[in-house]
Design a protein around this motif. Structure first.
Motif, PDB file in Angstrom:
ATOM      1  N   ILE A 188       0.834  -1.201   0.000  1.00  9.60           N
ATOM      2  CA  ILE A 188       0.000   0.000   0.000  1.00  9.60           C
ATOM      3  C   ILE A 188       0.869   1.251   0.000  1.00  9.60           C
ATOM      4  O   ILE A 188       0.622   2.209  -0.743  1.00  9.60           O
ATOM      5  CB  ILE A 188      -0.942  -0.002   1.222  1.00  9.60           C
ATOM      6  CG1 ILE A 188      -1.969  -1.139   1.089  1.00  9.60           C
ATOM      7  CG2 ILE A 188      -1.644   1.337   1.370  1.00  9.60           C
ATOM      8  CD1 ILE A 188      -2.811  -1.353   2.330  1.00  9.60           C
ATOM      9  N   MET A 189       1.919   1.228   0.817  1.00  2.83           N
ATOM     10  CA  MET A 189       2.805   2.379   0.903  1.00  2.83           C
ATOM     11  C   MET A 189       3.557   2.589  -0.406  1.00  2.83           C
ATOM     12  O   MET A 189       3.730   3.725  -0.859  1.00  2.83           O
ATOM     13  CB  MET A 189       3.780   2.207   2.067  1.00  2.83           C
ATOM     14  CG  MET A 189       3.102   2.191   3.426  1.00  2.83           C
ATOM     15  SD  MET A 189       4.251   1.886   4.771  1.00  2.83           S
ATOM     16  CE  MET A 189       5.107   3.447   4.834  1.00  2.83           C
ATOM     17  N   ALA A 190       4.014   1.516  -1.036  1.00  2.00           N
ATOM     18  CA  ALA A 190       4.711   1.636  -2.314  1.00  2.00           C
ATOM     19  C   ALA A 190       3.803   2.250  -3.371  1.00  2.00           C
ATOM     20  O   ALA A 190       4.226   3.134  -4.133  1.00  2.00           O
ATOM     21  CB  ALA A 190       5.214   0.265  -2.769  1.00  2.00           C
ATOM     22  N   ALA A 191       2.548   1.813  -3.430  1.00  2.86           N
ATOM     23  CA  ALA A 191       1.594   2.355  -4.405  1.00  2.86           C
ATOM     24  C   ALA A 191       1.389   3.847  -4.180  1.00  2.86           C
ATOM     25  O   ALA A 191       1.385   4.646  -5.130  1.00  2.86           O
ATOM     26  CB  ALA A 191       0.268   1.606  -4.304  1.00  2.86           C
ATOM     27  N   GLY A 192       1.213   4.237  -2.924  1.00  2.00           N
ATOM     28  CA  GLY A 192       1.022   5.648  -2.620  1.00  2.00           C
ATOM     29  C   GLY A 192       2.242   6.481  -2.961  1.00  2.00           C
ATOM     30  O   GLY A 192       2.132   7.576  -3.523  1.00  2.00           O
ATOM     31  N   LEU A 193       3.426   5.967  -2.650  1.00  2.00           N
ATOM     32  CA  LEU A 193       4.656   6.703  -2.936  1.00  2.00           C
ATOM     33  C   LEU A 193       4.897   6.837  -4.431  1.00  2.00           C
ATOM     34  O   LEU A 193       5.393   7.866  -4.901  1.00  2.00           O
ATOM     35  CB  LEU A 193       5.846   6.007  -2.260  1.00  2.00           C
ATOM     36  CG  LEU A 193       5.878   6.100  -0.734  1.00  2.00           C
ATOM     37  CD1 LEU A 193       6.908   5.128  -0.157  1.00  2.00           C
ATOM     38  CD2 LEU A 193       6.176   7.530  -0.272  1.00  2.00           C
ATOM     39  N   ILE A 194       4.551   5.799  -5.198  1.00  3.11           N
ATOM     40  CA  ILE A 194       4.681   5.878  -6.654  1.00  3.11           C
ATOM     41  C   ILE A 194       3.744   6.953  -7.206  1.00  3.11           C
ATOM     42  O   ILE A 194       4.142   7.800  -8.019  1.00  3.11           O
ATOM     43  CB  ILE A 194       4.391   4.516  -7.299  1.00  3.11           C
ATOM     44  CG1 ILE A 194       5.526   3.533  -7.004  1.00  3.11           C
ATOM     45  CG2 ILE A 194       4.212   4.668  -8.825  1.00  3.11           C
ATOM     46  CD1 ILE A 194       5.227   2.103  -7.415  1.00  3.11           C
TER      47      ILE A 194
END
Length: 263
Positions: free
Chosen positions: A56-62
């Motif tokens: 979830i965090m990776a998706a948001g950061l991308i």
């Protein structure tokens, strides 16, 4: 939902992720005295939250990183054409790169790759020192970082960041002061990091360099607590932005159509 709308949704998630990282940084200082940067906070959350949270965090950061780069390239936040507007867009580009790098770190953690936990600022200074005129390059980086810190302090005083929020929320004291103390604390940390780079470049000793983690560790009581409270405010303001920031869509759909037509 078109591509631009999906990116906007992911950008809001990215604001929330950024806020959560700063909340963790503040929490670790206040509870344990442990100094971390956003990458360290990401590792901490990954250790406790597992694969799903990291995804979830990776998706948001991308999403957040792409949105920031789009702002730098297409001025979707409608910055002025003066020097301040140019600086804002340059800052957006740097922020986009940094958050995409954090996303890459989150993905590596999901894949089980161990993080070195090293200071990336110090490693970058060491690389620069190996180049001709490396000391000057490091000092230039320090001046830029000090300048960014000053701009953050100016933001804290002028509170122009409130213009991006829904007007009803922007008038609330809790939104105003969480942003003010957050930007002020962040600006001070950047200025300290810039000082470390200036010192490293002047002495030509890369070990003198350091980023947020070193800057926070350098602060003594009670200043570490004061800055931690400020970063807590910045984390809260990140969550406020995730919900109430007015976002302009990035022209992703047009870019995709043009790319397809060229093919």
């Amino acid at each position: 939902m078109n591509t631009s709308a999906r990116l906007t949704m992911l950008t809001r998630l990215g604001f929330a992720v950024r806020g959560a990282l700063y909340l963790v940084i503040a929490f670790l200082i206040l509870r344990t005295g442990r100094a971390e940067d956003p990458a360290g906070a990401l590792r901490y959350l990954g250790e406790s939250g597992g694969q799903l949270l990291l995804g979830i965090m990776a998706a948001g950061l991308i999403g957040y990183g792409i949105w920031r780069l789009s702002d730098a390239a297409f001025n979707i936040e409608r910055h002025d054409d003066d020097k301040h507007g140019v600086l804002e867009r340059v800052g957006a580009a740097a922020s986009g790169v940094i958050h995409l790098f954090l996303a890459w770190q989150a993905i590596k953690l999901m894949q089980g790759a161990a993080s070195s936990g090293g200071d990336s600022t110090q490693e970058g200074a060491q690389t620069a020192m190996s180049l001709p005129g490396g000391g000057v390059l490091v000092m230039l980086g320090g001046l830029i970082l000090v300048g960014v810190g000053i701009l953050q302090m100016v933001k804290a005083v002028r509170a122009k960041f409130l213009e991006h929020l829904d007007p009803g929320v922007a008038r609330q004291a809790w939104a105003q002061w969480s942003g003010r103390i957050g930007y002020a604390a962040r600006g001070l940390v950047f200025m300290i990091s810039g000082y470390f780079l200036l010192s490293a470049g002047f002495q030509e000793r890369s070990e003198q360099a350091g980023g947020m983690e070193k800057a926070l560790g350098w602060l003594t009581n009670p200043w570490d607590i004061v800055i931690a409270i400020g970063l807590l405010g910045f984390g809260i303001f990140g969550l406020i932005e995730a919900r109430y920031r007015r976002l302009h869509d990035a022209p992703v759909d047009g870019m995709v159509r043009r790319a397809v037509n060229r093919v």
